[in-house]
Design a protein around this motif. Structure first.
Motif, short mmCIF file in Angstrom:
data_model
loop_
_atom_site.label_atom_id
_atom_site.label_comp_id
_atom_site.label_asym_id
_atom_site.label_seq_id
_atom_site.Cartn_x
_atom_site.Cartn_y
_atom_site.Cartn_z
N ASP A 184 0.86 -1.19 0.00
CA ASP A 184 0.00 0.00 0.00
C ASP A 184 0.90 1.24 0.00
O ASP A 184 1.97 1.22 -0.58
N TYR A 185 0.49 2.29 0.68
CA TYR A 185 1.23 3.55 0.62
C TYR A 185 2.51 3.49 1.45
O TYR A 185 2.67 2.66 2.35
N VAL A 186 3.44 4.42 1.14
CA VAL A 186 4.68 4.59 1.91
C VAL A 186 4.80 6.05 2.32
O VAL A 186 4.76 6.94 1.46
N PHE A 187 4.91 6.29 3.63
CA PHE A 187 5.20 7.63 4.14
C PHE A 187 6.48 7.55 4.97
O PHE A 187 6.59 6.73 5.88
N CYS A 188 7.43 8.44 4.66
CA CYS A 188 8.70 8.42 5.37
C CYS A 188 9.03 9.84 5.84
O CYS A 188 9.06 10.77 5.04
N LYS A 189 9.26 9.97 7.15
CA LYS A 189 9.55 11.28 7.74
C LYS A 189 10.90 11.80 7.30
O LYS A 189 11.09 13.00 7.12
N GLU A 190 11.86 10.89 7.12
CA GLU A 190 13.20 11.29 6.68
C GLU A 190 13.45 10.72 5.28
O GLU A 190 12.53 10.60 4.49
N GLY A 191 14.69 10.38 4.97
CA GLY A 191 15.02 9.92 3.63
C GLY A 191 14.99 8.41 3.49
O GLY A 191 14.98 7.66 4.47
N ILE A 192 14.97 7.95 2.23
CA ILE A 192 15.05 6.53 1.90
C ILE A 192 16.27 6.34 1.01
O ILE A 192 16.34 6.89 -0.09
N ASN A 193 17.24 5.57 1.48
CA ASN A 193 18.49 5.36 0.76
C ASN A 193 18.38 4.13 -0.13
O ASN A 193 19.12 3.17 0.00
N GLY A 194 17.43 4.16 -1.05
CA GLY A 194 17.21 3.04 -1.95
C GLY A 194 15.95 3.28 -2.77
O GLY A 194 15.33 4.34 -2.69
N SER A 195 15.57 2.30 -3.55
CA SER A 195 14.38 2.40 -4.39
C SER A 195 13.12 2.11 -3.60
O SER A 195 13.16 1.49 -2.54
N VAL A 196 11.97 2.56 -4.14
CA VAL A 196 10.68 2.38 -3.49
C VAL A 196 9.69 1.79 -4.49
O VAL A 196 9.54 2.31 -5.60
N VAL A 197 9.02 0.71 -4.09
CA VAL A 197 7.93 0.12 -4.86
C VAL A 197 6.72 0.07 -3.95
O VAL A 197 6.77 -0.53 -2.87
N ALA A 198 5.62 0.72 -4.35
CA ALA A 198 4.45 0.81 -3.48
C ALA A 198 3.18 0.63 -4.28
O ALA A 198 3.06 1.12 -5.41
N GLY A 199 2.21 -0.06 -3.68
CA GLY A 199 0.92 -0.22 -4.32
C GLY A 199 0.09 1.05 -4.29
O GLY A 199 -0.83 1.22 -5.09
N GLY A 200 0.42 1.97 -3.36
CA GLY A 200 -0.28 3.25 -3.24
C GLY A 200 0.66 4.40 -3.45
O GLY A 200 1.65 4.31 -4.18
N SER A 201 0.39 5.51 -2.79
CA SER A 201 1.19 6.72 -2.93
C SER A 201 2.50 6.63 -2.14
O SER A 201 2.60 5.86 -1.18
N VAL A 202 3.48 7.43 -2.55
CA VAL A 202 4.78 7.51 -1.87
C VAL A 202 5.02 8.96 -1.47
O VAL A 202 5.01 9.85 -2.32
N THR A 203 5.20 9.19 -0.17
CA THR A 203 5.48 10.53 0.34
C THR A 203 6.74 10.47 1.19
O THR A 203 6.80 9.71 2.16
N CYS A 204 7.74 11.28 0.84
CA CYS A 204 9.00 11.30 1.59
C CYS A 204 9.36 12.75 1.84
O CYS A 204 9.49 13.53 0.89
N GLU A 205 9.52 13.14 3.10
CA GLU A 205 9.80 14.52 3.43
C GLU A 205 11.23 14.92 3.10
O GLU A 205 11.54 16.11 3.02
N GLU A 206 12.11 13.94 2.89
CA GLU A 206 13.47 14.23 2.43
C GLU A 206 13.66 13.55 1.07
O GLU A 206 12.71 13.45 0.30
N GLY A 207 14.85 13.08 0.76
CA GLY A 207 15.13 12.55 -0.57
C GLY A 207 14.96 11.05 -0.68
O GLY A 207 14.85 10.33 0.32
N ILE A 208 14.92 10.56 -1.92
CA ILE A 208 14.87 9.13 -2.22
C ILE A 208 16.04 8.82 -3.13
O ILE A 208 16.13 9.33 -4.25
N ASN A 209 16.95 8.00 -2.65
CA ASN A 209 18.17 7.68 -3.39
C ASN A 209 17.96 6.44 -4.26
O ASN A 209 18.61 5.41 -4.09
N GLY A 210 17.01 6.54 -5.19
CA GLY A 210 16.69 5.42 -6.07
C GLY A 210 15.45 5.74 -6.87
O GLY A 210 14.89 6.84 -6.78
N GLY A 211 14.98 4.77 -7.64
CA GLY A 211 13.78 4.96 -8.42
C GLY A 211 12.53 4.73 -7.60
O GLY A 211 12.56 4.18 -6.50
N VAL A 212 11.37 5.16 -8.16
CA VAL A 212 10.09 5.03 -7.48
C VAL A 212 9.06 4.47 -8.46
O VAL A 212 8.90 4.98 -9.57
N ASN A 213 8.37 3.41 -8.03
CA ASN A 213 7.25 2.86 -8.78
C ASN A 213 6.05 2.86 -7.85
O ASN A 213 6.02 2.11 -6.88
#
Length: 221
Positions: free
Chosen positions: A97-126
């Motif tokens: 489902d969705y992904v919410f992250c208060k800080e950063g994600i040091n990698g890719s993100v795959v989510a069935g729902g929305s992706v919200t990251c208050e800092e950066g994402i060091n990878g691709g997003v699907n």
């Protein structure tokens, strides 16, 4: 908090019953769990069971990332539900489902729902929904809804809705039924319904409506 500290359930803490089999390092035997209709959440690190909890919608279940490995090594997280992360993740995230992250994600993100990251994402997003990021995204983006990024996007975008980026976009941009607004340069081709603002693209620009100035290094606009 005490149950979390000792890696047991609240029931085991209060009643003094402790099943050593399912807490033993490397143990994957769940045969002692009764078929009682309860929804349970089990955390694994590889094949090692870290913790299991009865599901309660009013109780947040913390991820035991600190028990997986040292913080210098990336730990990839796979969740079959949603992920509401108060800190950051030193690795990739896969969620049903969705992904919410208060800080950063040091990698890719795959989510069935929305992706919200208050800092950066060091990878691709699907994402099966929208993508919102407070800093850079260092990879390609594929989203069913809109994309809003406060920093640069290093890769290409394929989006059904709108694209709003305050920085540069390194690759192609395709907003199938939405608009494109970019504060920097676009390193590839732009395909969308509407362009809002000025766009400097290294490739061609294909759109139905332009609300601004277009500079294209491709074959045409």
């Amino acid at each position: 908090p005490l149950a979390d500290l000792f890696g047991v359930t609240v029931d085991e803490l209060l009643r003094g019953k402790h099943n050593t089999d399912h807490n033993k390092a490397g143990c994957t035997d769940l045969s002692d769990i009764q078929d009682d209709g309860k929804l349970r959440v089990v955390q694994f690190f590889g094949k090692k069971i870290l913790k299991r909890d009865d599901y309660d919608p009013d109780v947040k279940i913390p991820l035991l990332i600190d028990q997986c490995d040292n913080q210098e090594k990336a730990v990839n997280v796979e969740l079959w539900g949603s992920a509401n992360i108060e800190g950051g993740i030193n690795g990739g995230v896969v969620a049903g489902d969705y992904v919410f992250c208060k800080e950063g994600i040091n990698g890719s993100v795959v989510a069935g729902g929305s992706v919200t990251c208050e800092e950066g994402i060091n990878g691709g997003v699907n994402a099966g929904g929208s993508v919102t990021c407070g800093d850079e995204i260092n990879g390609n983006i594929n989203a069913r809804e809109y994309v809003k990024c406060a920093g640069n996007i290093e890769g290409s975008l394929s989006v059904l809705g709108n694209v709003e980026c305050n920085g540069d976009i390194g690759g192609n941009v395709e907003a199938e039924s939405g608009s494109v607004s970019c504060g920097g340069n676009i390193g590839g081709t732009v395909t969308c319904k509407i362009i809002n603002g000025d766009v400097n693209a290294e490739g061609d620009v294909f759109c139905d409506e332009i609300n601004g100035n277009i500079t294209s290094e491709g074959n045409g606009v």
